[in-house]
Design a protein around this motif. Structure first.
Motif, PDB file in Angstrom:
ATOM      1  N   UNK A 184       1.210 -14.380 -36.538  1.00 48.01           N
ATOM      2  CA  UNK A 184       1.596 -13.162 -36.054  1.00 48.01           C
ATOM      3  C   UNK A 184       3.321 -13.292 -36.367  1.00 48.01           C
ATOM      4  N   UNK A 185       3.493 -12.500 -37.797  1.00 47.94           N
ATOM      5  CA  UNK A 185       5.016 -12.572 -37.952  1.00 47.94           C
ATOM      6  C   UNK A 185       5.992 -11.551 -37.524  1.00 47.94           C
ATOM      7  N   UNK A 186       5.386 -10.910 -36.433  1.00 47.65           N
ATOM      8  CA  UNK A 186       6.151 -10.098 -35.421  1.00 47.65           C
ATOM      9  C   UNK A 186       6.052 -10.239 -34.080  1.00 47.65           C
ATOM     10  N   UNK A 187       6.741  -9.932 -33.386  1.00 47.97           N
ATOM     11  CA  UNK A 187       6.660 -10.228 -31.744  1.00 47.97           C
ATOM     12  C   UNK A 187       7.116  -8.779 -31.081  1.00 47.97           C
ATOM     13  N   UNK A 188       6.291  -8.707 -29.984  1.00 47.15           N
ATOM     14  CA  UNK A 188       6.657  -7.387 -29.101  1.00 47.15           C
ATOM     15  C   UNK A 188       7.692  -7.999 -28.158  1.00 47.15           C
ATOM     16  N   UNK A 189       8.577  -6.992 -27.402  1.00 49.98           N
ATOM     17  CA  UNK A 189       9.682  -7.581 -26.447  1.00 49.98           C
ATOM     18  C   UNK A 189       9.075  -8.441 -25.513  1.00 49.98           C
ATOM     19  N   UNK A 190       7.922  -8.480 -24.982  1.00 52.65           N
ATOM     20  CA  UNK A 190       7.324  -9.254 -23.901  1.00 52.65           C
ATOM     21  C   UNK A 190       7.155 -10.692 -24.506  1.00 52.65           C
TER      22      UNK A 190
ATOM     23  N   UNK B 131      -8.186 -30.696 -32.342  1.00 50.81           N
ATOM     24  CA  UNK B 131      -9.237 -30.138 -32.253  1.00 50.81           C
ATOM     25  C   UNK B 131      -9.874 -29.896 -33.449  1.00 50.81           C
ATOM     26  N   UNK B 132     -11.168 -30.603 -33.714  1.00 51.44           N
ATOM     27  CA  UNK B 132     -12.044 -30.329 -34.910  1.00 51.44           C
ATOM     28  C   UNK B 132     -12.540 -28.891 -35.306  1.00 51.44           C
ATOM     29  N   UNK B 133     -12.218 -28.301 -36.377  1.00 47.71           N
ATOM     30  CA  UNK B 133     -12.902 -27.007 -36.597  1.00 47.71           C
ATOM     31  C   UNK B 133     -14.035 -27.233 -37.241  1.00 47.71           C
ATOM     32  N   UNK B 134     -15.282 -26.820 -36.786  1.00 47.68           N
ATOM     33  CA  UNK B 134     -16.671 -27.109 -37.327  1.00 47.68           C
ATOM     34  C   UNK B 134     -17.328 -25.905 -37.621  1.00 47.68           C
ATOM     35  N   UNK B 135     -16.545 -24.752 -37.767  1.00 50.37           N
ATOM     36  CA  UNK B 135     -16.919 -23.335 -38.430  1.00 50.37           C
ATOM     37  C   UNK B 135     -15.817 -22.910 -39.579  1.00 50.37           C
ATOM     38  N   UNK B 136     -16.438 -22.024 -40.197  1.00 55.57           N
ATOM     39  CA  UNK B 136     -15.357 -21.510 -41.137  1.00 55.57           C
ATOM     40  C   UNK B 136     -14.577 -20.602 -40.603  1.00 55.57           C
ATOM     41  N   UNK B 137     -14.730 -19.930 -39.428  1.00 54.92           N
ATOM     42  CA  UNK B 137     -13.831 -18.758 -39.115  1.00 54.92           C
ATOM     43  C   UNK B 137     -13.727 -19.186 -37.796  1.00 54.92           C
ATOM     44  N   UNK B 138     -12.602 -19.161 -37.028  1.00 57.60           N
ATOM     45  CA  UNK B 138     -12.257 -19.293 -35.788  1.00 57.60           C
ATOM     46  C   UNK B 138     -11.210 -18.024 -35.481  1.00 57.60           C
ATOM     47  N   UNK B 139     -11.121 -17.639 -33.938  1.00 54.06           N
ATOM     48  CA  UNK B 139     -10.352 -16.509 -33.588  1.00 54.06           C
ATOM     49  C   UNK B 139      -9.205 -17.422 -32.726  1.00 54.06           C
ATOM     50  N   UNK B 140      -8.126 -16.736 -32.689  1.00 54.89           N
ATOM     51  CA  UNK B 140      -7.232 -17.259 -31.535  1.00 54.89           C
ATOM     52  C   UNK B 140      -7.121 -16.301 -30.455  1.00 54.89           C
ATOM     53  N   UNK B 141      -6.518 -16.414 -29.335  1.00 59.05           N
ATOM     54  CA  UNK B 141      -6.804 -15.473 -28.366  1.00 59.05           C
ATOM     55  C   UNK B 141      -6.323 -14.029 -28.671  1.00 59.05           C
ATOM     56  N   UNK B 142      -6.702 -13.082 -27.912  1.00 64.95           N
ATOM     57  CA  UNK B 142      -6.351 -11.640 -28.385  1.00 64.95           C
ATOM     58  C   UNK B 142      -4.995 -11.271 -28.538  1.00 64.95           C
ATOM     59  N   UNK B 143      -3.987 -11.802 -27.692  1.00 66.83           N
ATOM     60  CA  UNK B 143      -2.779 -11.376 -27.784  1.00 66.83           C
ATOM     61  C   UNK B 143      -2.295 -12.095 -29.146  1.00 66.83           C
ATOM     62  N   UNK B 144      -2.804 -13.153 -29.501  1.00 64.62           N
ATOM     63  CA  UNK B 144      -2.172 -13.953 -30.599  1.00 64.62           C
ATOM     64  C   UNK B 144      -2.273 -13.145 -32.122  1.00 64.62           C
ATOM     65  N   UNK B 145      -3.061 -12.263 -32.357  1.00 66.41           N
ATOM     66  CA  UNK B 145      -3.093 -11.666 -33.583  1.00 66.41           C
ATOM     67  C   UNK B 145      -4.690 -11.559 -34.105  1.00 66.41           C
ATOM     68  N   UNK B 146      -4.867 -11.348 -35.339  1.00 66.38           N
ATOM     69  CA  UNK B 146      -5.889 -11.040 -36.100  1.00 66.38           C
ATOM     70  C   UNK B 146      -6.547 -12.248 -36.301  1.00 66.38           C
ATOM     71  N   UNK B 147      -7.917 -12.261 -36.709  1.00 66.99           N
ATOM     72  CA  UNK B 147      -8.792 -13.242 -37.066  1.00 66.99           C
ATOM     73  C   UNK B 147      -8.277 -14.338 -38.172  1.00 66.99           C
ATOM     74  N   UNK B 148      -8.433 -15.645 -38.052  1.00 61.72           N
ATOM     75  CA  UNK B 148      -7.664 -16.316 -39.016  1.00 61.72           C
ATOM     76  C   UNK B 148      -8.958 -17.325 -39.665  1.00 61.72           C
ATOM     77  N   UNK B 149      -8.947 -17.289 -40.917  1.00 62.38           N
ATOM     78  CA  UNK B 149     -10.175 -18.114 -41.589  1.00 62.38           C
ATOM     79  C   UNK B 149      -9.380 -19.145 -42.031  1.00 62.38           C
ATOM     80  N   UNK B 150     -10.339 -20.490 -41.977  1.00 65.93           N
ATOM     81  CA  UNK B 150      -9.782 -21.794 -42.581  1.00 65.93           C
ATOM     82  C   UNK B 150     -11.231 -22.490 -43.136  1.00 65.93           C
TER      83      UNK B 150
END
Length: 104
Positions: free
Chosen positions: A45-51, A1-20
């Protein structure tokens, strides 16, 4: 998937906003985001919840809790609140690698 914007976000459960930076290939997964064709490679996300640990290891949540009590090689849980427990993803990866190495 080509990123055409400077900022994209992952799904809510995956963690904070990521900038590229613009361009490059971005490989999104449930456990992190990796950029190819650039020097930026990281886990969101360097940590995981039990689920999340259960889903990541393809085991049940009750098995995660059983392992914390009965398997001394399983990564130690980290209590960050009265009802919140996390595990370090790097330790889970190391545990899985050790299990896979011992199974051969």
């Amino acid at each position: 998937m080509k990123i055409d914007t400077a900022v994209h976000t992952l799904p809510p459960q995956s963690g904070p906003k990521t900038e590229h930076k613009r361009g490059g290939e971005c490989i999104k997964t449930a456990w992190g985001c990796k950029m190819t064709n650039t020097t930026l490679v990281h886990d969101v996300k360097p940590t995981l919840r039990p689920r999340e640990v259960a889903a990541y290891c393809s085991i049940g949540v009750s098995t995660v809790w059983w392992l914390t009590v009965n398997d001394p090689t399983f990564p130690k849980k980290i209590k960050i609140g009265p009802k919140t427990t996390i595990f370090r993803k790097a330790e889970i990866d190391a545990w899985l690698a050790a299990k896979a190495g011992g199974a051969r």
